[in-house]
Write a protein that holds these residues in place. Structure first.
Motif, PDB file in Angstrom:
ATOM      1  N   ALA A  86       0.832  -1.212   0.000  1.00 20.91           N
ATOM      2  CA  ALA A  86       0.000   0.000   0.000  1.00 20.91           C
ATOM      3  C   ALA A  86       0.861   1.255   0.000  1.00 20.91           C
ATOM      4  CB  ALA A  86      -0.936  -0.002   1.205  1.00 20.91           C
ATOM      5  N   THR A  87       2.070   1.150   0.542  1.00 23.10           N
ATOM      6  CA  THR A  87       3.007   2.272   0.568  1.00 23.10           C
ATOM      7  C   THR A  87       4.400   1.742   0.270  1.00 23.10           C
ATOM      8  OG1 THR A  87       3.844   4.124   1.880  1.00 23.10           O
ATOM      9  CG2 THR A  87       3.393   2.098   3.071  1.00 23.10           C
ATOM     10  N   ASN A  88       5.238   2.576  -0.327  1.00 22.46           N
ATOM     11  CA  ASN A  88       6.592   2.135  -0.663  1.00 22.46           C
ATOM     12  C   ASN A  88       7.572   2.273   0.486  1.00 22.46           C
ATOM     13  OD1 ASN A  88       5.938   1.369  -3.293  1.00 22.46           O
ATOM     14  ND2 ASN A  88       6.180   3.466  -4.033  1.00 22.46           N
ATOM     15  N   GLN A  89       7.294   3.188   1.415  1.00 20.06           N
ATOM     16  CA  GLN A  89       8.171   3.327   2.573  1.00 20.06           C
ATOM     17  C   GLN A  89       7.469   4.050   3.713  1.00 20.06           C
ATOM     18  OE1 GLN A  89      11.659   5.495   1.248  1.00 20.06           O
ATOM     19  NE2 GLN A  89      10.823   7.426   1.909  1.00 20.06           N
ATOM     20  N   LEU A  90       7.978   3.793   4.917  1.00 13.40           N
ATOM     21  CA  LEU A  90       7.482   4.428   6.143  1.00 13.40           C
ATOM     22  C   LEU A  90       8.664   4.744   7.036  1.00 13.40           C
ATOM     23  CD1 LEU A  90       4.509   2.138   7.278  1.00 13.40           C
ATOM     24  CD2 LEU A  90       4.335   4.471   6.456  1.00 13.40           C
ATOM     25  N   LYS A  91       8.499   5.766   7.860  1.00 12.72           N
ATOM     26  CA  LYS A  91       9.486   6.033   8.917  1.00 12.72           C
ATOM     27  C   LYS A  91       8.870   5.540  10.218  1.00 12.72           C
ATOM     28  CE  LYS A  91      12.318   9.819   7.270  1.00 12.72           C
ATOM     29  NZ  LYS A  91      13.533   9.060   7.245  1.00 12.72           N
ATOM     30  N   VAL A  92       9.613   4.692  10.938  1.00 11.52           N
ATOM     31  CA  VAL A  92       9.120   4.135  12.204  1.00 11.52           C
ATOM     32  C   VAL A  92      10.196   4.273  13.271  1.00 11.52           C
ATOM     33  CG1 VAL A  92       7.599   2.496  11.032  1.00 11.52           C
ATOM     34  CG2 VAL A  92       9.875   1.782  11.691  1.00 11.52           C
ATOM     35  N   HIS A  93       9.755   4.269  14.506  1.00 13.42           N
ATOM     36  CA  HIS A  93      10.685   4.255  15.635  1.00 13.42           C
ATOM     37  C   HIS A  93      10.912   2.812  16.058  1.00 13.42           C
ATOM     38  CE1 HIS A  93      10.411   8.570  16.094  1.00 13.42           C
ATOM     39  NE2 HIS A  93       9.097   8.500  16.232  1.00 13.42           N
ATOM     40  N   PRO A  94      12.133   2.440  16.432  1.00 15.68           N
ATOM     41  CA  PRO A  94      12.342   1.089  16.967  1.00 15.68           C
ATOM     42  C   PRO A  94      11.421   0.848  18.163  1.00 15.68           C
ATOM     43  CG  PRO A  94      14.443   2.137  16.511  1.00 15.68           C
ATOM     44  CD  PRO A  94      13.386   3.198  16.344  1.00 15.68           C
ATOM     45  N   GLY A  95      10.794  -0.327  18.192  1.00 11.97           N
ATOM     46  CA  GLY A  95       9.861  -0.674  19.259  1.00 11.97           C
ATOM     47  C   GLY A  95       8.429  -0.307  18.953  1.00 11.97           C
ATOM     48  N   GLU A  96       8.188   0.438  17.870  1.00 10.01           N
ATOM     49  CA  GLU A  96       6.839   0.878  17.510  1.00 10.01           C
ATOM     50  C   GLU A  96       6.138  -0.199  16.684  1.00 10.01           C
ATOM     51  OE1 GLU A  96       4.880   4.737  15.217  1.00 10.01           O
ATOM     52  OE2 GLU A  96       7.017   4.342  15.040  1.00 10.01           O
ATOM     53  N   LEU A  97       4.908  -0.539  17.054  1.00  8.45           N
ATOM     54  CA  LEU A  97       4.101  -1.517  16.322  1.00  8.45           C
ATOM     55  C   LEU A  97       3.571  -0.849  15.055  1.00  8.45           C
ATOM     56  CD1 LEU A  97       2.916  -4.410  16.514  1.00  8.45           C
ATOM     57  CD2 LEU A  97       0.880  -3.365  17.485  1.00  8.45           C
ATOM     58  N   THR A  98       3.827  -1.470  13.889  1.00  2.01           N
ATOM     59  CA  THR A  98       3.477  -0.876  12.608  1.00  2.01           C
ATOM     60  C   THR A  98       2.765  -1.912  11.734  1.00  2.01           C
ATOM     61  OG1 THR A  98       5.460   0.497  12.771  1.00  2.01           O
ATOM     62  CG2 THR A  98       4.405   0.371  10.610  1.00  2.01           C
ATOM     63  N   THR A  99       1.777  -1.467  10.965  1.00  6.07           N
ATOM     64  CA  THR A  99       1.053  -2.342  10.043  1.00  6.07           C
ATOM     65  C   THR A  99       1.124  -1.761   8.640  1.00  6.07           C
ATOM     66  OG1 THR A  99      -0.505  -2.986  11.778  1.00  6.07           O
ATOM     67  CG2 THR A  99      -1.195  -3.385   9.510  1.00  6.07           C
ATOM     68  N   VAL A 100       1.419  -2.631   7.677  1.00  8.14           N
ATOM     69  CA  VAL A 100       1.430  -2.262   6.261  1.00  8.14           C
ATOM     70  C   VAL A 100       0.604  -3.300   5.522  1.00  8.14           C
ATOM     71  CG1 VAL A 100       2.849  -2.001   4.194  1.00  8.14           C
ATOM     72  CG2 VAL A 100       3.669  -1.153   6.366  1.00  8.14           C
ATOM     73  N   MET A 101      -0.252  -2.841   4.614  1.00  7.77           N
ATOM     74  CA  MET A 101      -1.090  -3.745   3.832  1.00  7.77           C
ATOM     75  C   MET A 101      -0.435  -4.032   2.485  1.00  7.77           C
ATOM     76  SD  MET A 101      -3.564  -4.304   5.891  1.00  7.77           S
ATOM     77  CE  MET A 101      -4.704  -5.211   4.859  1.00  7.77           C
ATOM     78  N   TYR A 102      -0.592  -5.280   2.041  1.00  5.16           N
ATOM     79  CA  TYR A 102      -0.157  -5.689   0.702  1.00  5.16           C
ATOM     80  C   TYR A 102      -1.383  -6.164  -0.064  1.00  5.16           C
ATOM     81  CZ  TYR A 102       4.924  -5.591   1.315  1.00  5.16           C
ATOM     82  OH  TYR A 102       6.218  -5.199   1.473  1.00  5.16           O
ATOM     83  N   GLU A 103      -1.402  -5.850  -1.360  1.00  3.26           N
ATOM     84  CA  GLU A 103      -2.526  -6.245  -2.206  1.00  3.26           C
ATOM     85  C   GLU A 103      -2.067  -7.297  -3.212  1.00  3.26           C
ATOM     86  OE1 GLU A 103      -4.531  -3.961  -5.708  1.00  3.26           O
ATOM     87  OE2 GLU A 103      -5.455  -3.281  -3.822  1.00  3.26           O
ATOM     88  N   PHE A 104      -2.884  -8.335  -3.369  1.00  5.98           N
ATOM     89  CA  PHE A 104      -2.616  -9.424  -4.292  1.00  5.98           C
ATOM     90  C   PHE A 104      -3.798  -9.565  -5.226  1.00  5.98           C
ATOM     91  CE2 PHE A 104      -0.900 -10.246  -0.178  1.00  5.98           C
ATOM     92  CZ  PHE A 104       0.361 -10.765  -0.386  1.00  5.98           C
ATOM     93  N   GLN A 105      -3.515  -9.902  -6.470  1.00  7.15           N
ATOM     94  CA  GLN A 105      -4.593 -10.241  -7.392  1.00  7.15           C
ATOM     95  C   GLN A 105      -4.106 -11.325  -8.341  1.00  7.15           C
ATOM     96  OE1 GLN A 105      -6.280  -7.097  -9.779  1.00  7.15           O
ATOM     97  NE2 GLN A 105      -8.024  -8.343 -10.336  1.00  7.15           N
ATOM     98  N   ASN A 106      -4.942 -12.352  -8.499  1.00  5.51           N
ATOM     99  CA  ASN A 106      -4.685 -13.409  -9.468  1.00  5.51           C
ATOM    100  C   ASN A 106      -5.262 -12.929 -10.790  1.00  5.51           C
ATOM    101  OD1 ASN A 106      -4.508 -15.703 -11.028  1.00  5.51           O
ATOM    102  ND2 ASN A 106      -5.768 -16.980  -9.711  1.00  5.51           N
ATOM    103  N   VAL A 107      -4.406 -12.602 -11.755  1.00  3.44           N
ATOM    104  CA  VAL A 107      -4.879 -12.073 -13.038  1.00  3.44           C
ATOM    105  C   VAL A 107      -4.995 -13.176 -14.099  1.00  3.44           C
ATOM    106  CG1 VAL A 107      -4.074  -9.737 -12.600  1.00  3.44           C
ATOM    107  CG2 VAL A 107      -2.527 -11.375 -13.692  1.00  3.44           C
ATOM    108  N   GLN A 108      -4.875 -14.428 -13.664  1.00  2.00           N
ATOM    109  CA  GLN A 108      -5.025 -15.538 -14.599  1.00  2.00           C
ATOM    110  C   GLN A 108      -6.474 -16.006 -14.648  1.00  2.00           C
ATOM    111  OE1 GLN A 108      -1.784 -18.370 -15.176  1.00  2.00           O
ATOM    112  NE2 GLN A 108      -1.276 -17.887 -13.048  1.00  2.00           N
ATOM    113  N   ASP A 109      -6.760 -16.877 -15.602  1.00  2.00           N
ATOM    114  CA  ASP A 109      -8.108 -17.415 -15.735  1.00  2.00           C
ATOM    115  C   ASP A 109      -8.241 -18.773 -15.054  1.00  2.00           C
ATOM    116  OD1 ASP A 109      -6.580 -18.898 -17.442  1.00  2.00           O
ATOM    117  OD2 ASP A 109      -7.815 -18.578 -19.224  1.00  2.00           O
TER     118      ASP A 109
END
Length: 196
Positions: A86-109
């Protein structure tokens, strides 16, 4: 007469029991919260006090706010998949709980099952990049054209060496049952990342 007296006593006992049960049920929530605050076993009980701007807010003592780490997210797909963070980069502090989403799609038939392999750059960051929830732990089956989102929840250990200022988390998504690709050899970008 004796039966009516007995019925009144029984009714009184049942009323006392019902009132006691109601009182006990009503008192359970504050009692539960108090026990959780004392023992520290319930994150939700502690989280209610961490309202931004609240006078009783307590910070996570494990977060090192004196440092910021840039985390870069890379996605590679072996096969006809759409796979991206969902994002290419984030700045985080060590020890900080962070969530990043990834999107997947099957483009085959056709329906396909797939899994992801993570890798890190610099390599020394791998021991300090703690994933709490990650889609890479499981195999997923997607129907033709199906799109899904999955989270990566992580914490960077505050013991990460001070000279590491950028970590690249790279995933390779591949079809299960096909030849498993090797994990990508990600390198820290020149001019970014680490010193030394």
């Amino acid at each position: 007469m004796a039966r009516a007296s007995h019925n009144r006593k029984m009714l009184l006992k049942l009323a006392v029991v019902a009132a006691g049960m109601f009182s006990f049920g009503y008192a359970m929530i504050p009692l539960y919260r108090h026990i959780c605050e004392i023992t520290g076993i319930n994150i939700l009980a502690l989280g209610e006090k961490e309202v931004p701007g609240g006078s009783t807010a307590r910070g996570n003592s494990q977060v090192d706010t004196s440092r910021s780490i840039t985390v870069e997210f890379d996605a590679n797909a072996h096969g006809p998949w759409t796979f991206k963070p969902a994002t290419n980069q984030l700045k985080v502090h060590p020890g900080e709980l962070t969530t990043v989403m990834y999107e997947f799609q099957n483009v085959q038939d056709r329906t396909m099952s797939a899994q992801a392999i993570p890798s890190y750059a610099p390599r020394q960051a791998a021991a300090h990049f703690n994933k709490i929830e990650c889609f890479c732990f499981n195999q997923y089956t997607l129907a033709p054209g199906e799109k899904k989102q999955w989270p990566v929840v992580f914490v960077i250990d505050p013991k990460l060496p001070k000279d590491v200022t950028t970590i690249t988390l790279s995933y390779t998504f591949f079809e299960v049952g096909s030849k498993t690709p090797a994990a990508p050899q990600a390198a820290a970008p020149v001019g970014k990342g680490t010193v030394g």
